[in-house]
Design a protein around this motif. Structure first.
Motif, PDB file in Angstrom:
ATOM      1  N   PRO A 100       3.794  25.487  34.406  1.00  0.00           N
ATOM      2  CA  PRO A 100       4.636  26.009  35.494  1.00  0.00           C
ATOM      3  C   PRO A 100       3.849  26.524  36.712  1.00  0.00           C
ATOM      4  CG  PRO A 100       4.426  27.669  33.793  1.00  0.00           C
ATOM      5  CD  PRO A 100       3.671  26.474  33.304  1.00  0.00           C
ATOM      6  N   PHE A 101       2.637  26.028  36.932  1.00  0.00           N
ATOM      7  CA  PHE A 101       1.847  26.319  38.132  1.00  0.00           C
ATOM      8  C   PHE A 101       1.487  27.801  38.252  1.00  0.00           C
ATOM      9  CE2 PHE A 101       4.474  22.548  39.098  1.00  0.00           C
ATOM     10  CZ  PHE A 101       3.457  21.625  39.252  1.00  0.00           C
ATOM     11  N   CYS A 102       1.078  28.361  37.121  1.00  0.00           N
ATOM     12  CA  CYS A 102       0.560  29.725  37.077  1.00  0.00           C
ATOM     13  C   CYS A 102      -0.965  29.681  37.145  1.00  0.00           C
ATOM     14  CB  CYS A 102       1.030  30.414  35.792  1.00  0.00           C
ATOM     15  SG  CYS A 102       2.831  30.577  35.695  1.00  0.00           S
ATOM     16  N   PRO A 103      -1.627  30.830  37.307  1.00  0.00           N
ATOM     17  CA  PRO A 103      -3.094  30.798  37.392  1.00  0.00           C
ATOM     18  C   PRO A 103      -3.761  30.111  36.215  1.00  0.00           C
ATOM     19  CG  PRO A 103      -2.271  32.943  38.068  1.00  0.00           C
ATOM     20  CD  PRO A 103      -1.092  32.191  37.548  1.00  0.00           C
ATOM     21  N   GLU A 104      -3.269  30.359  35.002  1.00  0.00           N
ATOM     22  CA  GLU A 104      -3.899  29.798  33.806  1.00  0.00           C
ATOM     23  C   GLU A 104      -3.683  28.296  33.648  1.00  0.00           C
ATOM     24  OE1 GLU A 104       0.089  31.663  32.481  1.00  0.00           O
ATOM     25  OE2 GLU A 104      -1.524  32.099  33.914  1.00  0.00           O
ATOM     26  N   ASP A 155       3.917  32.106  39.826  1.00  0.00           N
ATOM     27  CA  ASP A 155       3.696  31.029  40.790  1.00  0.00           C
ATOM     28  C   ASP A 155       2.513  31.354  41.703  1.00  0.00           C
ATOM     29  OD1 ASP A 155       3.866  29.127  42.811  1.00  0.00           O
ATOM     30  OD2 ASP A 155       6.031  29.261  43.011  1.00  0.00           O
ATOM     31  N   THR A 156       1.476  30.511  41.653  1.00  0.00           N
ATOM     32  CA  THR A 156       0.269  30.798  42.438  1.00  0.00           C
ATOM     33  C   THR A 156       0.490  30.660  43.938  1.00  0.00           C
ATOM     34  OG1 THR A 156      -0.513  28.503  42.221  1.00  0.00           O
ATOM     35  CG2 THR A 156      -1.271  30.090  40.567  1.00  0.00           C
ATOM     36  N   ARG A 157       1.583  30.016  44.346  1.00  0.00           N
ATOM     37  CA  ARG A 157       1.845  29.891  45.779  1.00  0.00           C
ATOM     38  C   ARG A 157       2.017  31.260  46.441  1.00  0.00           C
ATOM     39  NH1 ARG A 157       6.930  26.069  46.148  1.00  0.00           N
ATOM     40  NH2 ARG A 157       7.534  27.527  44.485  1.00  0.00           N
ATOM     41  N   ILE A 158       2.536  32.231  45.680  1.00  0.00           N
ATOM     42  CA  ILE A 158       2.779  33.546  46.266  1.00  0.00           C
ATOM     43  C   ILE A 158       1.459  34.220  46.612  1.00  0.00           C
ATOM     44  CG2 ILE A 158       3.951  35.739  45.971  1.00  0.00           C
ATOM     45  CD1 ILE A 158       5.772  33.223  45.992  1.00  0.00           C
ATOM     46  N   ALA A 159       0.516  34.188  45.661  1.00  0.00           N
ATOM     47  CA  ALA A 159      -0.800  34.780  45.931  1.00  0.00           C
ATOM     48  C   ALA A 159      -1.520  34.038  47.051  1.00  0.00           C
ATOM     49  CB  ALA A 159      -1.643  34.775  44.660  1.00  0.00           C
ATOM     50  N   SER A 160      -1.349  32.713  47.109  1.00  0.00           N
ATOM     51  CA  SER A 160      -1.985  31.937  48.176  1.00  0.00           C
ATOM     52  C   SER A 160      -1.389  32.278  49.535  1.00  0.00           C
ATOM     53  CB  SER A 160      -1.845  30.440  47.883  1.00  0.00           C
ATOM     54  OG  SER A 160      -2.532  30.093  46.706  1.00  0.00           O
ATOM     55  N   LEU A 161      -0.083  32.488  49.572  1.00  0.00           N
ATOM     56  CA  LEU A 161       0.542  32.925  50.825  1.00  0.00           C
ATOM     57  C   LEU A 161       0.030  34.300  51.244  1.00  0.00           C
ATOM     58  CD1 LEU A 161       4.245  31.749  50.409  1.00  0.00           C
ATOM     59  CD2 LEU A 161       2.702  31.103  52.259  1.00  0.00           C
ATOM     60  N   GLN A 162      -0.205  35.178  50.268  1.00  0.00           N
ATOM     61  CA  GLN A 162      -0.772  36.480  50.603  1.00  0.00           C
ATOM     62  C   GLN A 162      -2.133  36.317  51.280  1.00  0.00           C
ATOM     63  OE1 GLN A 162       0.375  38.172  46.381  1.00  0.00           O
ATOM     64  NE2 GLN A 162      -0.370  39.844  47.654  1.00  0.00           N
ATOM     65  N   GLU A 163      -2.949  35.421  50.748  1.00  0.00           N
ATOM     66  CA  GLU A 163      -4.268  35.168  51.348  1.00  0.00           C
ATOM     67  C   GLU A 163      -4.107  34.606  52.762  1.00  0.00           C
ATOM     68  OE1 GLU A 163      -7.476  35.206  49.844  1.00  0.00           O
ATOM     69  OE2 GLU A 163      -6.935  35.770  47.794  1.00  0.00           O
ATOM     70  N   LEU A 164      -3.145  33.718  52.941  1.00  0.00           N
ATOM     71  CA  LEU A 164      -2.890  33.142  54.262  1.00  0.00           C
ATOM     72  C   LEU A 164      -2.473  34.228  55.245  1.00  0.00           C
ATOM     73  CD1 LEU A 164      -2.419  30.732  56.204  1.00  0.00           C
ATOM     74  CD2 LEU A 164      -0.150  30.479  55.185  1.00  0.00           C
ATOM     75  N   TYR A 165      -1.545  35.092  54.833  1.00  0.00           N
ATOM     76  CA  TYR A 165      -1.122  36.196  55.706  1.00  0.00           C
ATOM     77  C   TYR A 165      -2.295  37.125  56.015  1.00  0.00           C
ATOM     78  CZ  TYR A 165       3.915  35.277  55.731  1.00  0.00           C
ATOM     79  OH  TYR A 165       5.162  34.725  55.954  1.00  0.00           O
ATOM     80  N   GLY A 166      -3.171  37.310  55.021  1.00  0.00           N
ATOM     81  CA  GLY A 166      -4.344  38.141  55.268  1.00  0.00           C
ATOM     82  C   GLY A 166      -5.236  37.569  56.358  1.00  0.00           C
ATOM     83  N   ASP A 167      -5.426  36.237  56.337  1.00  0.00           N
ATOM     84  CA  ASP A 167      -6.224  35.593  57.381  1.00  0.00           C
ATOM     85  C   ASP A 167      -5.541  35.676  58.750  1.00  0.00           C
ATOM     86  OD1 ASP A 167      -8.533  34.944  56.089  1.00  0.00           O
ATOM     87  OD2 ASP A 167      -8.237  32.779  56.105  1.00  0.00           O
ATOM     88  N   ILE A 168      -4.212  35.568  58.758  1.00  0.00           N
ATOM     89  CA  ILE A 168      -3.494  35.695  60.032  1.00  0.00           C
ATOM     90  C   ILE A 168      -3.709  37.095  60.604  1.00  0.00           C
ATOM     91  CG2 ILE A 168      -1.201  35.785  61.096  1.00  0.00           C
ATOM     92  CD1 ILE A 168      -0.330  33.615  59.088  1.00  0.00           C
TER      93      ILE A 168
END
Length: 351
Positions: free
Chosen positions: A266-270, A298-311
């Motif tokens: 289900p597209f989790c970190p593991e 869902d790893t997309r949420i953490a990835s979006l957090q990283e994206l927002y951090g870069d913004i």
């Protein structure tokens, strides 16, 4: 950084979920494109505004536009006229002309425009890129990428804008746009041509709530061969109507062996791994998502957090070299246009 979000689908499920995890973001309000659907999906204490046109008046630093592609251009242009930084969901408009208009508007307004290619911030894909760029496999011979899910395999799944080509639906915009961005970001080479492309509509009609069947005009599957700048072939297959939900696999084949990235449901970190298959010797695990340290789910949420951090870093004058800007989106949109042309013309198309 004060944030507003436009969109009742992934705008709430993805962008809002990421924003609420980030103390550095001052989340303000959610709007939609006029349907009112976002109001019903919001958790308590999250402000809803009736019209997205009200958001610029709330003194926001960034507005995320997570609407169907056909609506993105008019909203982004209006926001740029109000001098607001924008994060626009992929595929960045409904075509190349839309993308060019938005990129030019951001440049004219001197505001930050970012496209939500958040897979750049997946830890496994960052490991894949680092291993490739550090010469782990030597010279590259070929690349293959597949992204196969079965979320729309059931023919009784309701018709939506995602099944309508005129609204920007189809797996080319929804999935292949991410793959094109990843290929160019990982290798540092732009796609120069599309050798071939085949698209397929697996279910020609889908029902509405009342059972009325509506024609499907957007592709459920695409297969294409892209040629990167140095002549490297990249074979891609994408479908959300596959018989099984396999997930994403990206293989880079080189002189010294292969780099293999996998992310399965289900597209989790593991569920995320990177392996090195040397020419001689045993396979090595370079990345195991179970040791990632990211939150579960869902790893997309953490990835979006990283994206927002870069913004946020960019808005205060810092460096964020991996940030996918509107210029990035325009380059990807040019490739998607060439893929669409190659599918119709049944020939090689230069980008």
């Amino acid at each position: 950084m004060r944030l507003g979000i436009i969109g009742s689908g992934f705008g709430v499920q993805g962008h809002l979920a990421a924003a609420l995890r980030m103390p550095s973001l001052d989340f303000v309000a959610v709007a939609d494109s006029g349907s009112g659907r976002a109001r019903k999906k919001l958790p308590e204490l999250v402000q809803y505004v009736e019209s997205w046109e009200q958001l610029p008046g709330l003194n926001l630093d960034l507005i995320s536009v997570a609407t169907p592609p056909v609506e993105q251009r008019s909203i982004v242009l209006a926001l740029m006229q109000r001098s607001v930084n924008v994060l626009c969901e992929k595929p960045f408009g409904s075509g190349f002309d839309d993308a060019r208009s938005m990129e030019q508007a951001a440049a004219f307004a001197n505001k930050l425009g970012v496209v939500a290619f958040q897979y750049r911030y997946e830890k496994g894909l960052q490991e894949l890129r680092d291993s490739y760029q550090n010469g782990k496999i030597g010279g590259v011979r070929s690349i293959s990428c597949s992204w196969l899910t079965n979320g729309r395999r059931d023919p009784s799944s309701l018709w939506s804008w995602r099944n309508d080509k005129d609204q920007g639906g189809g797996v080319i915009g929804a999935f292949l746009s991410h793959i094109v961005d990843l290929l160019q970001w990982i290798t540092g080479q732009n796609v120069s041509s599309v050798e071939f492309a085949n698209t397929e509509i697996l279910y020609p009609n889908r029902p509405l709530f009342d059972g009325t069947l509506v024609p499907v005009t957007a592709e459920d599957r695409v297969e294409t061969r892209l040629i990167l700048g140095a002549g490297i072939p990249a074979d891609c297959e994408v479908s959300n109507c596959h018989t099984h939900s396999i997930g994403m696999q990206l293989i880079i084949r080189g002189e010294k062996g292969n780099l293999v990235y996998t992310h399965s449901p289900p597209f989790c970190p593991e569920d995320q791994f990177v392996h090195f298959q040397p020419k001689d010797g045993e396979e090595q695990t370079l990345f195991d998502g179970a040791n990632d340290g990211r939150p579960p789910g869902d790893t997309r949420i953490a990835s979006l957090q990283e994206l927002y951090g870069d913004i946020r870093t960019r808005t205060v004058g810092g460096e964020a070299p991996d940030l996918p800007t509107f210029k990035t989106g325009l380059v990807v949109r040019a490739v998607l246009a060439a893929i669409a042309e190659a599918a119709v013309q049944e020939r090689n198309v230069s980008v």
